[in-house]
Write an enzyme that holds these catalytic residues in place. Structure first.
Site, PDB file in Angstrom:
ATOM      1  N   CYS A   1      12.447 -32.797 -11.135  1.00 18.76           N
ATOM      2  CA  CYS A   1      11.842 -34.077 -11.502  1.00 18.76           C
ATOM      3  C   CYS A   1      12.706 -35.273 -11.113  1.00 18.76           C
ATOM      4  O   CYS A   1      12.312 -36.404 -11.329  1.00 18.76           O
ATOM      5  CB  CYS A   1      11.550 -34.103 -12.997  1.00 18.76           C
ATOM      6  SG  CYS A   1      12.945 -33.587 -13.974  1.00 18.76           S
TER       7      CYS A   1
ATOM      8  N   ASP B   1      15.533 -36.178 -12.397  1.00 19.96           N
ATOM      9  CA  ASP B   1      16.276 -36.765 -13.508  1.00 19.96           C
ATOM     10  C   ASP B   1      17.783 -36.636 -13.294  1.00 19.96           C
ATOM     11  O   ASP B   1      18.254 -35.622 -12.785  1.00 19.96           O
ATOM     12  CB  ASP B   1      15.927 -36.056 -14.823  1.00 19.96           C
ATOM     13  CG  ASP B   1      14.499 -36.352 -15.264  1.00 19.96           C
ATOM     14  OD1 ASP B   1      13.826 -37.134 -14.572  1.00 19.96           O
ATOM     15  OD2 ASP B   1      14.082 -35.813 -16.297  1.00 19.96           O
TER      16      ASP B   1
ATOM     17  N   CYS C   1      12.678 -38.783 -17.701  1.00 19.57           N
ATOM     18  CA  CYS C   1      11.525 -38.865 -18.592  1.00 19.57           C
ATOM     19  C   CYS C   1      11.970 -38.921 -20.050  1.00 19.57           C
ATOM     20  O   CYS C   1      13.151 -38.755 -20.368  1.00 19.57           O
ATOM     21  CB  CYS C   1      10.630 -37.654 -18.373  1.00 19.57           C
ATOM     22  SG  CYS C   1      11.417 -36.124 -18.873  1.00 19.57           S
TER      23      CYS C   1
ATOM     24  N   CYS D   1      14.287 -30.006 -19.368  1.00 22.66           N
ATOM     25  CA  CYS D   1      15.067 -31.178 -19.786  1.00 22.66           C
ATOM     26  C   CYS D   1      16.173 -30.766 -20.755  1.00 22.66           C
ATOM     27  O   CYS D   1      17.273 -31.318 -20.739  1.00 22.66           O
ATOM     28  CB  CYS D   1      14.177 -32.221 -20.468  1.00 22.66           C
ATOM     29  SG  CYS D   1      12.897 -32.871 -19.392  1.00 22.66           S
TER      30      CYS D   1
END
Lengths: 182, 127
Positions: B37, B39, B63, B106
């Site tokens: 993603c 991140d 996110c 995450c």
């Protein structure tokens, strides 16, 4: 009409299995393939044939999507060479690269505070583009090699490209938003 | 995607956002990124002479779940020894924040970040 759905996209499009792709040849072959499987040609065919033609058309579209995009193409090529992508479980821990990413994200988040935000975001995009180009060159070299050690490096390089693409698309959507506000 | 209330709370009021001087020998820095993603997470711990984490700070671009995971982790590690902090599992973070399966990565990122920070601190220590 018969397609081997199990053959790889390079063979489907009749182009060399390589990272460098002749886009003109790819598009021409795409149009030829699409003509063969176009649903209009099967309007009066049996339901099974229509279903098959749709399946082939989808396969061809997916092939084009993958082969056209350098990052997708690299991922696919590495996959053909046996690389597995465990995207959800993978963490990148190259401090220097991540620091650069963080700085880019920081400058992107501060764009609105600049005297000319549109120019500031354009500068970031130019900067990211240059980094993407440099990384694409590196990736190209690594993908030409059959050395297994280089495959690992290529995999890491693709991971970095994923960050850069994400960064670029975020910068571009911010640019579009800023231009709308003008 | 529906975030849990806990994620929203950490996202709206992130704890311990900030940075330490990464050259400081009492500071350990962990930098990790999630290619899936894009991140990027930086987690820093400040360790006292007894080997206890006195304070922690983070900076995350990503996110809501990534921000919440790192924010929660900085709260959890405070007062813990390095060995205790190393034992924190991503599943505990995911459970506490009620992360949906697609956001579990995450919490993996946060676990990897604290491990990297501890390693960085230990590599800096003389001897």
């Amino acid at each position: 009409m018969s397609f081997d759905l199990s053959s790889d996209y390079f063979h489907l499009f009749g182009i060399p299995v390589s990272f460098s792709v002749d886009t003109g040849a790819l598009m021409q072959r795409y149009r030829e393939l699409q003509q063969v499987v176009h649903p209009d040609r099967f309007a009066t065919s049996s339901e099974q044939e229509r279903r098959l033609s749709l399946q082939y058309a989808t396969h061809i579209n997916e092939g084009l999507r993958v082969l056209k995009d350098p990052l997708e193409r690299a991922r696919y090529l590495l996959q053909l060479k046996g690389v597995q992508w465990d995207d959800e479980q993978t963490t990148l821990s190259d401090p220097e690269f991540l620091m650069q990413q963080m700085e880019l994200r920081e400058s992107l988040s501060e764009v609105r505070e600049q005297s000319d935000p549109v120019e500031a975001v354009a500068d970031i995009i130019t900067n990211v583009d240059a980094i993407i180009q440099e990384n694409t060159r590196l990736l190209e070299g690594l993908l030409q090699s059959e050395d297994l050690d280089n495959l690992d490096k290529a995999k890491l390089q693709v991971r970095k490209m994923q960050f850069l693409q994400k960064m670029k698309s975020e910068a571009e959507s911010l640019e579009a938003k800023l231009e709308d506000e003008l | 995607m529906a975030y849990s209330e806990k994620v929203i709370d950490h996202y709206e009021n992130p704890r311990n956002v900030g940075s330490y001087d990464k050259a400081d020998t009492t500071v350990g820095t962990g930098m990790v990124g999630a290619p899936a993603c894009g991140d990027v997470m930086k987690l820093q711990i400040k360790v006292n002479e007894q080997g206890v984490i006195e304070d922690a700070k983070f900076k995350t671009y990503g996110c809501g779940s990534a921000i919440a995971s790192s924010s929660l982790l900085t709260e959890w590690v405070k007062g813990k020894t390095l060995d205790e902090a190393r034992e924190i599992k991503n599943t505990e973070i995911a459970e506490e924040l009620e992360l949906p399966p697609v956001k579990v990565h995450c919490s993996v990122l946060a676990e990897d970040a604290i491990k990297a920070a501890i390693e960085d601190y230990q590599n800096k220590k003389p001897g």
